[in-house]
Design a protein around this motif. Sequence first.
Motif, PDB file in Angstrom:
ATOM      1  N   PRO A  93     -14.906 -59.745   4.370  1.00 47.06           N
ATOM      2  CA  PRO A  93     -13.502 -60.198   4.650  1.00 47.06           C
ATOM      3  C   PRO A  93     -12.491 -59.488   5.351  1.00 47.06           C
ATOM      4  N   ARG A  94     -11.789 -59.908   6.400  1.00 46.54           N
ATOM      5  CA  ARG A  94     -10.865 -58.969   7.087  1.00 46.54           C
ATOM      6  C   ARG A  94      -9.459 -59.445   6.869  1.00 46.54           C
ATOM      7  N   PRO A  95      -8.400 -58.654   7.027  1.00 47.68           N
ATOM      8  CA  PRO A  95      -7.101 -58.917   6.728  1.00 47.68           C
ATOM      9  C   PRO A  95      -6.560 -60.052   7.808  1.00 47.68           C
ATOM     10  N   SER A 191     -12.783 -72.554  10.279  1.00 48.34           N
ATOM     11  CA  SER A 191     -14.008 -71.676  10.390  1.00 48.34           C
ATOM     12  C   SER A 191     -13.663 -70.286  11.274  1.00 48.34           C
ATOM     13  N   ASN A 192     -14.251 -69.377  10.768  1.00 50.03           N
ATOM     14  CA  ASN A 192     -14.376 -67.880  11.388  1.00 50.03           C
ATOM     15  C   ASN A 192     -15.711 -67.600  11.851  1.00 50.03           C
ATOM     16  N   PRO A 193     -16.196 -68.277  12.986  1.00 49.94           N
ATOM     17  CA  PRO A 193     -17.475 -68.235  13.268  1.00 49.94           C
ATOM     18  C   PRO A 193     -17.832 -66.952  13.626  1.00 49.94           C
ATOM     19  N   PRO A 194     -19.141 -66.730  14.210  1.00 50.23           N
ATOM     20  CA  PRO A 194     -19.600 -65.239  14.718  1.00 50.23           C
ATOM     21  C   PRO A 194     -18.847 -65.620  16.261  1.00 50.23           C
ATOM     22  N   TYR A 195     -18.115 -64.461  16.791  1.00 51.09           N
ATOM     23  CA  TYR A 195     -17.582 -64.794  17.880  1.00 51.09           C
ATOM     24  C   TYR A 195     -17.509 -63.484  19.026  1.00 51.09           C
ATOM     25  N   ILE A 196     -18.538 -62.589  18.419  1.00 46.46           N
ATOM     26  CA  ILE A 196     -18.746 -61.200  19.369  1.00 46.46           C
ATOM     27  C   ILE A 196     -19.756 -61.706  20.502  1.00 46.46           C
TER      28      ILE A 196
HETATM   29  N1  GLN Z   1     -13.467 -59.711  13.359  1.00 47.69           N
HETATM   30  C1  GLN Z   1     -14.770 -59.469  13.297  1.00 47.69           C
HETATM   31  C2  GLN Z   1     -14.738 -57.975  14.210  1.00 47.69           C
HETATM   32  O1  GLN Z   1     -14.209 -57.927  14.864  1.00 47.69           O
HETATM   33  C3  GLN Z   1     -15.769 -60.333  14.001  1.00 47.69           C
HETATM   34  C4  GLN Z   1     -15.977 -61.556  12.717  1.00 47.69           C
HETATM   35  C5  GLN Z   1     -16.501 -62.485  13.796  1.00 47.69           C
HETATM   36  O2  GLN Z   1     -17.239 -62.469  14.396  1.00 47.69           O
HETATM   37  N2  GLN Z   1     -16.196 -63.714  13.235  1.00 47.69           N
HETATM   38  O3  GLN Z   1     -15.732 -56.932  13.798  1.00 47.69           O
END
Ligand code: GLN
Length: 283
Positions: A93-95, A191-196
């Motif tokens: 989990p990220r800030p 949602s915090n989905p995969p987004y890269i």
């Molecule tokens: N915040 C994450 C990152 O920059 C990415 C998380 C996500 O894909 N939801 O590494």
Amino acid sequence: MNVKELLATTTDYFKKYGLKEPRLDAEVLLAHVLKKERIQLYVDFDQPLKADELNEYRQLVYKRARQYPVAYLLGKKEFMSLDFTVNEDVLIPRPETEELVEKLIEYCQSRNLTAPNIADIGTGSGAIAVSLAYYIKEARVLAIDISPGALKVARENISKYGLEERVKALEGDLLIPLLWMNKDNVDIVVSNPPYIDHEGMAELAGEVRREPEIALNGGIDGLDYYRRLIPQALKVLKDDGLLALEIGYDQAAAVRELFDANWTKVEVKKDYSGHDRMVFAYR
Ligand code: GLN
């Protein structure tokens, strides 16, 4: 070797491996092995280490130098002042995601939503679902993830805070379990989905590379999950319900484009670093 000497040697070793916070990492890992607060290490500077403590510490130090995230080595990460179990099956989990949770808590307060129905899609460790249920005392949260390994971690975190009554972990692909039940009584989909995107995946920094690809990889342009989730959310949300998404800092315009005229309002929100980081859309 005593605490003081060990910390000095380890800090040098971490520096050689290019870690950004060599001293801090050395201290955090040693405090973990000795089961003390970090500050206590300074009080006990002259304490000699037992053989088994030294052994355990050396193994952690070896892995840390090779870019294992501290959170995985400790098996936990603080989020919203709560202590979450994590392992390599879940994103750490990220800030930035704390800011998403804070905004949702404020949203519920401002609308007098005391007992909202919430769906957290791609819950991972359950950080969003558990902290929302913890701070919104009557919220009911459905935490969905497609990864059985992640769900196991989420369930552990749900029971750690005694939230089994109000947070349910469910295996599924995005909102499909709810669509199947033909439910449209959700107040908030978060949602915090995969987004890269592909390029980003190829350039991931050492530490992030240790995190599960399934939690990061958002397809060629990083938008795969938004494309599917946005129309699904329209079907499960109540009138005026909220879809709250975390996004990559450069994705605001592209994500905005994915909302059609069925949505009444789409807002982009920034994180504390001033980057576009969230999209709030109202049905
Ligand atoms: N915040 C994450 C990152 O920059 C990415 C998380 C996500 O894909 N939801 O590494």
